[in-house]
Design a protein around this motif. Sequence first.
Motif, PDB file in Angstrom:
ATOM      1  N   THR A  11       0.832  -1.194   0.000  1.00  0.00           N
ATOM      2  CA  THR A  11       0.000   0.000   0.000  1.00  0.00           C
ATOM      3  C   THR A  11       0.876   1.256   0.000  1.00  0.00           C
ATOM      4  O   THR A  11       1.734   1.415   0.884  1.00  0.00           O
ATOM      5  CB  THR A  11      -0.925   0.008   1.233  1.00  0.00           C
ATOM      6  N   PRO A  12       0.709   2.134  -0.989  1.00  0.00           N
ATOM      7  CA  PRO A  12       1.507   3.369  -1.026  1.00  0.00           C
ATOM      8  C   PRO A  12       1.382   4.152   0.274  1.00  0.00           C
ATOM      9  O   PRO A  12       0.320   4.206   0.889  1.00  0.00           O
ATOM     10  CB  PRO A  12       0.896   4.137  -2.201  1.00  0.00           C
ATOM     11  N   GLY A  13       2.485   4.758   0.661  1.00  0.00           N
ATOM     12  CA  GLY A  13       2.542   5.505   1.912  1.00  0.00           C
ATOM     13  C   GLY A  13       3.125   4.679   3.034  1.00  0.00           C
ATOM     14  O   GLY A  13       3.593   5.231   4.029  1.00  0.00           O
ATOM     15  N   PHE A  14       3.094   3.359   2.885  1.00  0.00           N
ATOM     16  CA  PHE A  14       3.662   2.456   3.897  1.00  0.00           C
ATOM     17  C   PHE A  14       4.875   1.702   3.360  1.00  0.00           C
ATOM     18  O   PHE A  14       5.306   0.723   3.945  1.00  0.00           O
ATOM     19  CB  PHE A  14       2.602   1.464   4.385  1.00  0.00           C
ATOM     20  N   THR A  15       5.402   2.157   2.219  1.00  0.00           N
ATOM     21  CA  THR A  15       6.582   1.537   1.628  1.00  0.00           C
ATOM     22  C   THR A  15       7.687   2.591   1.531  1.00  0.00           C
ATOM     23  O   THR A  15       7.486   3.755   1.888  1.00  0.00           O
ATOM     24  CB  THR A  15       6.256   0.972   0.230  1.00  0.00           C
ATOM     25  N   ASP A  16       8.846   2.178   1.030  1.00  0.00           N
ATOM     26  CA  ASP A  16      10.000   3.081   0.987  1.00  0.00           C
ATOM     27  C   ASP A  16      10.016   4.017  -0.219  1.00  0.00           C
ATOM     28  O   ASP A  16      10.695   5.039  -0.199  1.00  0.00           O
ATOM     29  CB  ASP A  16      11.296   2.255   0.994  1.00  0.00           C
ATOM     30  N   ASN A  17       9.301   3.675  -1.265  1.00  0.00           N
ATOM     31  CA  ASN A  17       9.258   4.512  -2.461  1.00  0.00           C
ATOM     32  C   ASN A  17       7.955   4.229  -3.201  1.00  0.00           C
ATOM     33  O   ASN A  17       7.488   3.093  -3.236  1.00  0.00           O
ATOM     34  CB  ASN A  17      10.453   4.190  -3.373  1.00  0.00           C
ATOM     35  N   PHE A  18       7.390   5.263  -3.768  1.00  0.00           N
ATOM     36  CA  PHE A  18       6.174   5.124  -4.560  1.00  0.00           C
ATOM     37  C   PHE A  18       6.244   6.122  -5.704  1.00  0.00           C
ATOM     38  O   PHE A  18       6.610   7.284  -5.505  1.00  0.00           O
ATOM     39  CB  PHE A  18       4.927   5.408  -3.710  1.00  0.00           C
ATOM     40  N   VAL A  19       5.899   5.661  -6.903  1.00  0.00           N
ATOM     41  CA  VAL A  19       5.821   6.564  -8.053  1.00  0.00           C
ATOM     42  C   VAL A  19       4.537   6.285  -8.814  1.00  0.00           C
ATOM     43  O   VAL A  19       3.996   5.175  -8.767  1.00  0.00           O
ATOM     44  CB  VAL A  19       7.039   6.436  -8.993  1.00  0.00           C
ATOM     45  N   SER A  20       4.057   7.307  -9.508  1.00  0.00           N
ATOM     46  CA  SER A  20       2.823   7.192 -10.279  1.00  0.00           C
ATOM     47  C   SER A  20       2.980   7.975 -11.575  1.00  0.00           C
ATOM     48  O   SER A  20       3.420   9.127 -11.556  1.00  0.00           O
ATOM     49  CB  SER A  20       1.662   7.762  -9.469  1.00  0.00           C
ATOM     50  N   ASN A  21       2.635   7.336 -12.680  1.00  0.00           N
ATOM     51  CA  ASN A  21       2.649   7.976 -13.990  1.00  0.00           C
ATOM     52  C   ASN A  21       1.351   7.648 -14.702  1.00  0.00           C
ATOM     53  O   ASN A  21       0.854   6.527 -14.602  1.00  0.00           O
ATOM     54  CB  ASN A  21       3.812   7.477 -14.844  1.00  0.00           C
ATOM     55  N   GLU A  22       0.855   8.614 -15.476  1.00  0.00           N
ATOM     56  CA  GLU A  22      -0.417   8.421 -16.161  1.00  0.00           C
ATOM     57  C   GLU A  22      -0.437   9.262 -17.430  1.00  0.00           C
ATOM     58  O   GLU A  22       0.096  10.365 -17.463  1.00  0.00           O
ATOM     59  CB  GLU A  22      -1.544   8.869 -15.226  1.00  0.00           C
ATOM     60  N   VAL A  23      -1.070   8.698 -18.459  1.00  0.00           N
ATOM     61  CA  VAL A  23      -1.356   9.463 -19.669  1.00  0.00           C
ATOM     62  C   VAL A  23      -2.792   9.189 -20.073  1.00  0.00           C
ATOM     63  O   VAL A  23      -3.330   8.108 -19.806  1.00  0.00           O
ATOM     64  CB  VAL A  23      -0.408   9.129 -20.849  1.00  0.00           C
ATOM     65  N   ILE A  24      -3.412  10.166 -20.677  1.00  0.00           N
ATOM     66  CA  ILE A  24      -4.725  10.012 -21.308  1.00  0.00           C
ATOM     67  C   ILE A  24      -4.539  10.480 -22.737  1.00  0.00           C
ATOM     68  O   ILE A  24      -4.069  11.604 -22.974  1.00  0.00           O
ATOM     69  CB  ILE A  24      -5.818  10.812 -20.572  1.00  0.00           C
ATOM     70  N   VAL A  25      -4.869   9.588 -23.687  1.00  0.00           N
ATOM     71  CA  VAL A  25      -4.550   9.829 -25.083  1.00  0.00           C
ATOM     72  C   VAL A  25      -5.789   9.632 -25.952  1.00  0.00           C
ATOM     73  O   VAL A  25      -6.489   8.618 -25.819  1.00  0.00           O
ATOM     74  CB  VAL A  25      -3.448   8.845 -25.548  1.00  0.00           C
ATOM     75  N   ALA A  26      -6.047  10.591 -26.835  1.00  0.00           N
ATOM     76  CA  ALA A  26      -7.124  10.450 -27.814  1.00  0.00           C
ATOM     77  C   ALA A  26      -6.618   9.648 -29.004  1.00  0.00           C
ATOM     78  O   ALA A  26      -5.446   9.716 -29.363  1.00  0.00           O
ATOM     79  CB  ALA A  26      -7.600  11.828 -28.276  1.00  0.00           C
ATOM     80  N   GLY A  27      -7.520   8.865 -29.597  1.00  0.00           N
ATOM     81  CA  GLY A  27      -7.186   8.134 -30.799  1.00  0.00           C
ATOM     82  C   GLY A  27      -6.682   6.722 -30.576  1.00  0.00           C
ATOM     83  O   GLY A  27      -6.334   6.030 -31.530  1.00  0.00           O
ATOM     84  N   LEU A  28      -6.622   6.287 -29.335  1.00  0.00           N
ATOM     85  CA  LEU A  28      -6.233   4.917 -29.003  1.00  0.00           C
ATOM     86  C   LEU A  28      -7.290   4.311 -28.090  1.00  0.00           C
ATOM     87  O   LEU A  28      -8.036   5.031 -27.424  1.00  0.00           O
ATOM     88  CB  LEU A  28      -4.883   4.865 -28.283  1.00  0.00           C
ATOM     89  N   SER A  29      -7.301   2.993 -28.045  1.00  0.00           N
ATOM     90  CA  SER A  29      -8.211   2.272 -27.151  1.00  0.00           C
ATOM     91  C   SER A  29      -7.425   1.199 -26.404  1.00  0.00           C
ATOM     92  O   SER A  29      -6.261   0.930 -26.724  1.00  0.00           O
ATOM     93  CB  SER A  29      -9.334   1.613 -27.951  1.00  0.00           C
ATOM     94  N   THR A  30      -8.086   0.567 -25.453  1.00  0.00           N
ATOM     95  CA  THR A  30      -7.437  -0.542 -24.742  1.00  0.00           C
ATOM     96  C   THR A  30      -7.031  -1.640 -25.720  1.00  0.00           C
ATOM     97  O   THR A  30      -5.995  -2.285 -25.535  1.00  0.00           O
ATOM     98  CB  THR A  30      -8.358  -1.134 -23.648  1.00  0.00           C
TER      99      THR A  30
END
Length: 170
Positions: A11-30
Amino acid sequence: MNEILWPANFTPGFTDNFVSNEVIVAGLSTADVWPLLSNAPLWPTYYANSANIRFHDGKGPELEEGMRFYFETFGFPVEAQVLEYVAPANGKPGRVGWHGWGGEGDTRFDMYHPWLIEDLPGGRVRILTQESQKGKPAQELAKTKPNAMINGHQDWLDGLVAAAFKRKAS
């Protein structure tokens, strides 16, 4: 929007390192993105920080829940096991996450690296990747400026998006 499902010990916040990356892109799907992420041997074709992917027990190349595999990233050899694998379907997001580990003693690290890929209204896709880490190497990575994990995962996202557009165009 959906969120990552965390194993309790990461669980983030209870570990030694946490990172988060996100993109939202038009024109692509899952459907455009998922095959490039779920087939691990494709990673090095669009993410230079992944190498030497190998599977245990005759499995692969498609990830699946419970499977063990090996890869190298950020200069670390990583043994990994997929803890979550749900392909996107019927409007539900795709989810894949693996526990990775390596080293011994002061060099021991454990991490959980999940991904969430979901279609959004307007022909957009959201790709979220986060990582929660434990161990002395994680403590050191958390202090680095610029943050190597954030930058590395952004490279992975950017490469994944570019590869999905390239594949879609061909």
